[in-house]
Design a protein around this motif. Sequence first.
Motif, PDB file in Angstrom:
ATOM      1  N   TYR A  51      -4.381   4.240   3.999  1.00  0.00           N
ATOM      2  CA  TYR A  51      -4.314   4.130   2.719  1.00  0.00           C
ATOM      3  C   TYR A  51      -5.659   3.984   1.806  1.00  0.00           C
ATOM      4  O   TYR A  51      -5.660   3.733   0.653  1.00  0.00           O
ATOM      5  CB  TYR A  51      -3.144   2.884   2.286  1.00  0.00           C
ATOM      6  CG  TYR A  51      -1.767   3.302   2.821  1.00  0.00           C
ATOM      7  CD1 TYR A  51      -1.122   3.920   1.896  1.00  0.00           C
ATOM      8  CD2 TYR A  51      -1.422   2.519   3.842  1.00  0.00           C
ATOM      9  CE1 TYR A  51      -0.103   4.402   2.630  1.00  0.00           C
ATOM     10  CE2 TYR A  51       0.062   2.854   4.280  1.00  0.00           C
ATOM     11  CZ  TYR A  51       0.614   3.712   3.664  1.00  0.00           C
ATOM     12  OH  TYR A  51       1.962   3.930   4.025  1.00  0.00           O
ATOM     13  N   GLY A  52      -6.696   4.051   2.714  1.00  0.00           N
ATOM     14  CA  GLY A  52      -7.975   4.375   1.960  1.00  0.00           C
ATOM     15  C   GLY A  52      -8.459   2.846   1.421  1.00  0.00           C
ATOM     16  O   GLY A  52      -9.045   2.804   0.300  1.00  0.00           O
ATOM     17  N   TRP A 102     -10.358   1.658  -6.706  1.00  0.00           N
ATOM     18  CA  TRP A 102     -10.499   0.662  -5.709  1.00  0.00           C
ATOM     19  C   TRP A 102      -9.424  -0.096  -5.266  1.00  0.00           C
ATOM     20  O   TRP A 102      -8.636  -0.452  -5.690  1.00  0.00           O
ATOM     21  CB  TRP A 102     -11.640  -0.294  -6.146  1.00  0.00           C
ATOM     22  CG  TRP A 102     -13.047   0.403  -6.754  1.00  0.00           C
ATOM     23  CD1 TRP A 102     -13.068   0.562  -8.082  1.00  0.00           C
ATOM     24  CD2 TRP A 102     -13.830   0.916  -5.967  1.00  0.00           C
ATOM     25  NE1 TRP A 102     -14.333   1.118  -8.080  1.00  0.00           N
ATOM     26  CE2 TRP A 102     -15.046   1.583  -6.577  1.00  0.00           C
ATOM     27  CE3 TRP A 102     -14.113   1.012  -4.796  1.00  0.00           C
ATOM     28  CZ2 TRP A 102     -15.965   2.025  -6.184  1.00  0.00           C
ATOM     29  CZ3 TRP A 102     -15.138   1.324  -4.091  1.00  0.00           C
ATOM     30  CH2 TRP A 102     -16.414   2.086  -4.816  1.00  0.00           C
ATOM     31  N   ILE A 103      -9.521  -0.147  -3.873  1.00  0.00           N
ATOM     32  CA  ILE A 103      -8.096  -0.706  -3.097  1.00  0.00           C
ATOM     33  C   ILE A 103      -8.861  -1.918  -2.423  1.00  0.00           C
ATOM     34  O   ILE A 103      -9.715  -1.600  -1.608  1.00  0.00           O
ATOM     35  CB  ILE A 103      -7.677   0.171  -2.188  1.00  0.00           C
ATOM     36  CG1 ILE A 103      -6.679   1.315  -3.034  1.00  0.00           C
ATOM     37  CG2 ILE A 103      -6.561  -0.594  -1.635  1.00  0.00           C
ATOM     38  CD1 ILE A 103      -6.310   2.280  -2.231  1.00  0.00           C
ATOM     39  N   LEU A 158       0.720  -1.268   0.123  1.00  0.00           N
ATOM     40  CA  LEU A 158      -0.140  -0.248   0.113  1.00  0.00           C
ATOM     41  C   LEU A 158       0.862   1.235   0.170  1.00  0.00           C
ATOM     42  O   LEU A 158       0.588   2.056  -0.774  1.00  0.00           O
ATOM     43  CB  LEU A 158      -0.901   0.083   1.032  1.00  0.00           C
ATOM     44  CG  LEU A 158      -2.273  -1.139   1.111  1.00  0.00           C
ATOM     45  CD1 LEU A 158      -2.785  -1.157   2.407  1.00  0.00           C
ATOM     46  CD2 LEU A 158      -2.886  -0.681   0.136  1.00  0.00           C
ATOM     47  N   ALA A 159       1.755   1.408   0.852  1.00  0.00           N
ATOM     48  CA  ALA A 159       2.577   2.172   0.751  1.00  0.00           C
ATOM     49  C   ALA A 159       3.727   2.596  -0.590  1.00  0.00           C
ATOM     50  O   ALA A 159       3.693   3.682  -1.151  1.00  0.00           O
ATOM     51  CB  ALA A 159       3.645   2.124   2.149  1.00  0.00           C
ATOM     52  N   ALA A 160       4.102   1.598  -1.041  1.00  0.00           N
ATOM     53  CA  ALA A 160       4.853   1.702  -2.253  1.00  0.00           C
ATOM     54  C   ALA A 160       4.211   2.216  -3.126  1.00  0.00           C
ATOM     55  O   ALA A 160       4.705   2.867  -4.234  1.00  0.00           O
ATOM     56  CB  ALA A 160       5.411   0.201  -2.668  1.00  0.00           C
ATOM     57  N   ALA A 161       2.884   1.811  -3.361  1.00  0.00           N
ATOM     58  CA  ALA A 161       2.213   2.078  -4.543  1.00  0.00           C
ATOM     59  C   ALA A 161       1.550   3.655  -4.155  1.00  0.00           C
ATOM     60  O   ALA A 161       0.945   4.183  -5.340  1.00  0.00           O
ATOM     61  CB  ALA A 161       0.910   1.291  -4.932  1.00  0.00           C
ATOM     62  N   ALA A 162       1.839   4.057  -3.038  1.00  0.00           N
ATOM     63  CA  ALA A 162       1.130   5.369  -2.834  1.00  0.00           C
ATOM     64  C   ALA A 162      -0.497   5.425  -3.288  1.00  0.00           C
ATOM     65  O   ALA A 162      -0.971   6.222  -3.883  1.00  0.00           O
ATOM     66  CB  ALA A 162       1.881   6.570  -3.360  1.00  0.00           C
TER      67      ALA A 162
END
Length: 160
Positions: free
Chosen positions: A55-56, A17-18, A3-7
């Motif tokens: 990260y929503g 959508w996540i 999640l962090a790497a993909a921002a």
Amino acid sequence: ADLAAAAASASRALRPWIFVSGHRPVYSILMQKDDAPTGSCTALQTAVEHLFEKYGVDVYFCGHMHSYERQWPTYKNKPETNLKNPKHTVYIVAGAAGSVEGHTSYAGLPTPSWNVMSQDTAFGLGELNVVNSSFIRWTFYESANGTVLDSMELWKEHSA
């Protein structure tokens, strides 16, 4: 880390959508007391719920329980009973595909405020339909006859 790497939360135009999947639930009516997770749900909530919020994450899918549950968008045990632009993650326990152990029974358990639907008598399967960048539909079917046992329509407005 993914999640962090993909921002992810900053790239909604690319990733509207996540979804996250895992084995164990964060919220389950089987492992709760007074609307708060207990047991392994507590540990998982502590480990990931703040990341889902940061990260929503729109929906968390898991199994572990051999039955079906769907929770409202929830954060820190407080449900948001709205599926149009919710701020929090929807939790779905889709573990009713079948098991030699049988179904996980919810009989006699209190229903927490964050639970929308639970089903512990039929084997089933879920279908996620990503209609577009603002609308998804989740449908849970009884596998024996195709009857719809639960459905959800989730709407999100995303800024560019």
